[in-house]
Motif scaffolding. Sequence first.
Motif, PDB file in Angstrom:
ATOM      1  N   ALA A  49      -9.341  20.640   5.776  1.00 58.02           N
ATOM      2  CA  ALA A  49      -7.905  20.412   5.602  1.00 58.02           C
ATOM      3  C   ALA A  49      -7.550  20.318   4.119  1.00 58.02           C
ATOM      4  O   ALA A  49      -6.578  20.922   3.659  1.00 58.02           O
ATOM      5  N   PHE A  50      -8.346  19.584   3.365  1.00 51.01           N
ATOM      6  CA  PHE A  50      -8.074  19.407   1.938  1.00 51.01           C
ATOM      7  C   PHE A  50      -8.134  20.732   1.187  1.00 51.01           C
ATOM      8  O   PHE A  50      -7.244  21.044   0.397  1.00 51.01           O
ATOM      9  N   ILE A  51      -9.161  21.522   1.444  1.00 52.33           N
ATOM     10  CA  ILE A  51      -9.299  22.773   0.707  1.00 52.33           C
ATOM     11  C   ILE A  51      -8.223  23.777   1.123  1.00 52.33           C
ATOM     12  O   ILE A  51      -7.793  24.605   0.316  1.00 52.33           O
ATOM     13  N   THR A  52      -7.746  23.687   2.354  1.00 53.58           N
ATOM     14  CA  THR A  52      -6.634  24.540   2.769  1.00 53.58           C
ATOM     15  C   THR A  52      -5.368  24.170   2.015  1.00 53.58           C
ATOM     16  O   THR A  52      -4.626  25.042   1.546  1.00 53.58           O
ATOM     17  N   GLY A  55      -5.671  25.431  -1.448  1.00 51.68           N
ATOM     18  CA  GLY A  55      -5.420  26.876  -1.461  1.00 51.68           C
ATOM     19  C   GLY A  55      -3.936  27.203  -1.421  1.00 51.68           C
ATOM     20  O   GLY A  55      -3.467  28.097  -2.123  1.00 51.68           O
ATOM     21  N   ILE A  56      -3.199  26.454  -0.628  1.00 47.69           N
ATOM     22  CA  ILE A  56      -1.762  26.702  -0.511  1.00 47.69           C
ATOM     23  C   ILE A  56      -1.040  26.361  -1.809  1.00 47.69           C
ATOM     24  O   ILE A  56      -0.227  27.137  -2.305  1.00 47.69           O
ATOM     25  N   PHE A  57      -1.333  25.199  -2.377  1.00 43.98           N
ATOM     26  CA  PHE A  57      -0.581  24.747  -3.549  1.00 43.98           C
ATOM     27  C   PHE A  57      -1.144  25.250  -4.882  1.00 43.98           C
ATOM     28  O   PHE A  57      -0.390  25.565  -5.796  1.00 43.98           O
ATOM     29  N   PHE A  59      -3.606  27.907  -5.336  1.00 42.05           N
ATOM     30  CA  PHE A  59      -3.837  29.343  -5.399  1.00 42.05           C
ATOM     31  C   PHE A  59      -2.697  30.150  -4.774  1.00 42.05           C
ATOM     32  O   PHE A  59      -2.800  31.362  -4.633  1.00 42.05           O
ATOM     33  N   ARG A  60      -1.641  29.462  -4.357  1.00 42.40           N
ATOM     34  CA  ARG A  60      -0.445  30.112  -3.814  1.00 42.40           C
ATOM     35  C   ARG A  60      -0.737  30.967  -2.579  1.00 42.40           C
ATOM     36  O   ARG A  60      -0.164  32.036  -2.394  1.00 42.40           O
ATOM     37  N   GLU A  61      -1.667  30.509  -1.737  1.00 45.87           N
ATOM     38  CA  GLU A  61      -1.944  31.199  -0.484  1.00 45.87           C
ATOM     39  C   GLU A  61      -0.781  30.952   0.477  1.00 45.87           C
ATOM     40  O   GLU A  61      -0.133  29.909   0.410  1.00 45.87           O
ATOM     41  N   PRO A  62      -0.493  31.890   1.359  1.00 44.74           N
ATOM     42  CA  PRO A  62       0.640  31.707   2.270  1.00 44.74           C
ATOM     43  C   PRO A  62       0.401  30.554   3.247  1.00 44.74           C
ATOM     44  O   PRO A  62      -0.715  30.350   3.716  1.00 44.74           O
ATOM     45  N   ALA A  63       1.453  29.815   3.525  1.00 48.24           N
ATOM     46  CA  ALA A  63       1.393  28.703   4.480  1.00 48.24           C
ATOM     47  C   ALA A  63       2.222  29.074   5.701  1.00 48.24           C
ATOM     48  O   ALA A  63       3.438  28.967   5.684  1.00 48.24           O
TER      49      ALA A  63
END
Length: 88
Positions: A49-52, A55-57, A59-63
């Motif tokens: 959960a933390f690494i997701t 990644g979102i915040f 590395f700007r991965e889509p949420a």
Amino acid sequence: MKLSEGFSKLIPSVLIFVFYAISFFFFTLALKGIDVSIAYAVWAGLGTAFITIVGIFWFREPASALKTISLVVVVAGVIGLHLSDKVT
């Protein structure tokens, strides 16, 4: 790991091992007080959960909605495992 660019950058590569060592150290300490099944569920589930979230915040991965719901299910599963330990 992503910042190490395949272990080609020294500082991020070294930090991977430093943080993994710290993580295993605290995991070992946690095993003194709680069952391995609960400790591993917390370590793996909340780590995921933390690494997701990172990644979102970071590395700007889509949420997406599915990603958010899946994170809630992972956290709920960890909480459920922890609570089931107290019921038995």
